[in-house]
Write a protein that holds these residues in place. Structure first.
Motif, mmCIF file in Angstrom:
data_model
loop_
_atom_site.group_PDB
_atom_site.id
_atom_site.type_symbol
_atom_site.label_atom_id
_atom_site.label_comp_id
_atom_site.label_asym_id
_atom_site.label_seq_id
_atom_site.Cartn_x
_atom_site.Cartn_y
_atom_site.Cartn_z
ATOM 1 N N ILE A 121 12.614 -9.770 -16.196
ATOM 2 C CA ILE A 121 13.372 -9.763 -14.937
ATOM 3 C C ILE A 121 12.636 -9.028 -13.821
ATOM 4 N N GLN A 122 11.490 -8.399 -14.156
ATOM 5 C CA GLN A 122 10.652 -7.717 -13.160
ATOM 6 C C GLN A 122 11.399 -6.598 -12.426
ATOM 7 N N THR A 123 12.219 -5.865 -13.177
ATOM 8 C CA THR A 123 12.905 -4.678 -12.659
ATOM 9 C C THR A 123 12.785 -3.577 -13.710
ATOM 10 N N PRO A 124 12.336 -2.379 -13.314
ATOM 11 C CA PRO A 124 12.193 -1.296 -14.298
ATOM 12 C C PRO A 124 13.517 -0.996 -15.005
ATOM 13 N N ILE A 125 13.445 -0.788 -16.320
ATOM 14 C CA ILE A 125 14.623 -0.424 -17.114
ATOM 15 C C ILE A 125 14.302 0.869 -17.859
ATOM 16 N N VAL A 126 15.080 1.898 -17.591
ATOM 17 C CA VAL A 126 14.912 3.207 -18.222
ATOM 18 C C VAL A 126 16.038 3.385 -19.240
ATOM 19 N N VAL A 127 15.684 3.819 -20.449
ATOM 20 C CA VAL A 127 16.673 3.993 -21.517
ATOM 21 C C VAL A 127 16.911 5.484 -21.753
ATOM 22 N N ALA A 128 18.180 5.896 -21.691
ATOM 23 C CA ALA A 128 18.557 7.285 -21.966
ATOM 24 C C ALA A 128 19.703 7.297 -22.964
ATOM 25 N N ARG A 129 19.522 8.003 -24.058
ATOM 26 C CA ARG A 129 20.565 8.052 -25.098
ATOM 27 C C ARG A 129 21.456 9.273 -24.865
ATOM 28 N N ALA A 130 22.386 9.146 -23.961
ATOM 29 C CA ALA A 130 23.274 10.258 -23.598
ATOM 30 C C ALA A 130 24.547 10.211 -24.432
#
Length: 452
Positions: A130-139
């Protein structure tokens, strides 16, 4: 376990009980982070319970179109009958079409941990599509306490910060600013501050450092994801909140930044110590900080008169307890116990030393620090000690109030502006409110009903 205040404790004592994290849910970090990072979108992946919590805790109706949403897991998701990747791709494409954010942050919850969703494995594939940054945070609340939700997000964002100044078509606009930050007179290395604060409070701290001759080259998080600070081995970093130990570790290990270990800028004493430590690292001698701190203390005397000699008990919720306790000791209060869900002694070393020093200077007993406190044991200690105020999570406030103990919600200190010289008054406003309320009720002839 019991504690008495009959003799002065000369050094810090630490205990660890077997309590769970009796705290607010860490996914609540979405409440302030989506507002701080203005070009972001937060997607919380969890159950309907998570959605109900966010809607109630944040108080934002869906028609207000906030920059966060719920990806609700249903039975078909949990039983692996649906393809997680396809579902998340559909949602992210819809987010991109409707909101076009610069970054999408996936917030993992307890459910994604239990069913072992491979968010980190899916995110890079989907980001490329999708050409959009995806940041993963396990909160998730299984592993983290209330405010550590922000810690997981910032730790994940550290990986996305650039190593060197970016060279783009806007070269003429970007490079002069970066050069100014990197080549400040008398400052060989750059300084990045990490921790989310309201813009006006962040500006106040930035200006305080500028008065000392130090240029702040960036904040993590920045107001825009595209403006993340440059991080490398020539960068000093300093935290502004005590719950960011994971972020600090990531900055040092992954980006080779140099951490400035300082007390946190909470209260006039903490703010002065924070500024002095940063100045010492950069080889500067601050001017006028002693007078500035004294002026603030003078302006707080009306509140200090209300709390001097009063006792307080921290049950533990938001990891701000040690900094707040140190400030209240300086105000003349007696702190019986500091409960804290999680304590990183290395990251809070300067704050712990400052607490011990403050207690010695004020000639009061050093409070006992209890990590992961057991609430049943705490209530027994409160029954014995009868503090004038208990700072506690919302779950225990009403039961304690019913037994004649004044309480203050710890969550209020998380959302209030408490950093820097000028916001010290807000801390004492919160602390004294239940004391002032009860005094006013006593003047009306009202008596408290039940004592423990």
């Amino acid at each position: 376990m019991t504690m008495t205040n009959s003799t002065l404790t000369e050094s810090l004592t630490f205990d660890c009980e077997t309590g769970n994290y009796h705290t607010f849910c860490p996914i609540s970090c979405v409440a302030w982070l989506y507002q701080k990072i203005e070009d972001s979108f937060f997607l919380v992946i969890g159950t309907k319970t998570c959605g109900y919590f966010l809607q109630n805790a944040l108080g934002v109706m869906i028609f207000a179109e906030p920059r966060y949403a719920m990806a609700e897991l249903e039975e078909a998701d949990i039983s692996a009958q649906l393809n997680d990747y396809k579902e998340l791709k559909r949602l992210c494409l819809q987010i991109k079409q409707d909101r076009n954010p610069s970054v999408i942050v996936w917030i993992g919850t307890c459910t994604t941990e239990i069913i072992k969703m491979d968010l980190e494995g899916m995110a890079p594939r989907l980001e490329a599509e999708i050409q959009t940054p995806i940041v993963v945070a396990r909160a998730n609340g299984l592993d983290y306490a209330f405010t550590q939700g922000e810690d997981t997000v910032l730790s994940a964002m550290v990986q996305r910060c650039p190593n060197t100044p970016s060279v783009t078509k806007d070269l003429k606009e970007i490079l002069p600013t970066q050069q100014k930050n990197l080549e400040t007179v008398g400052q060989k290395s750059s300084l990045v501050l990490f921790g989310s604060l309201p813009t006006n409070v962040a500006t106040q701290l930035t200006l305080e450092l500028e008065r000392c001759g130090i240029q702040v080259s960036g904040w993590l998080p920045s107001q825009r994801y595209l403006d993340l600070p440059i991080l490398n081995d020539n960068v000093y970093v300093c935290g502004i909140n005590p719950f960011l130990s994971r972020t600090a570790t990531t900055l040092m290990r992954r980006r080779k930044c140099k951490l400035i270990s300082a007390p946190f800028p909470i209260g006039p004493d903490g703010t002065r110590a924070w500024l002095e430590k940063i100045c010492a690292v950069f080889g500067l001698r601050p001017v006028g900080l002693v007078e500035r701190e004294k002026k603030i203390w003078d302006s707080l005397q009306d509140y200090i008169a209300l709390v001097r000699g009063k006792s307080v008990f921290f049950m533990g919720d938001n990891l701000l307890e040690i900094s707040l306790a140190r400030f209240l000791v300086r105000c003349g209060m007696i702190v019986y116990e500091i409960g804290i869900p999680y304590l990183d002694k290395r990251f809070q070393a300067a704050e712990l030393d400052f607490l011990e020093k403050t207690c010695h200077e004020m000639n009061v007993s050093i409070p006992r620090i209890v990590e992961k406190p057991d609430n049943y044991n705490q209530v027994q200690r409160i029954r014995e000690l009868q503090p004038d105020l208990a700072i506690t999570g919302m779950a225990h406030a009403n039961p304690l109030e019913a037994r004649g103990i004044n309480t203050k919600w710890s969550v209020e200190f998380t959302f209030a502006q408490i950093h820097g010289f000028t916001n010290a008054r807000d801390i004492l406003e919160l602390v004294t409110r239940p004391l002032r309320r009860n005094k006013a009720l006593e003047n009306l002839g009202w008596n408290q009903l039940v004592k423990i």
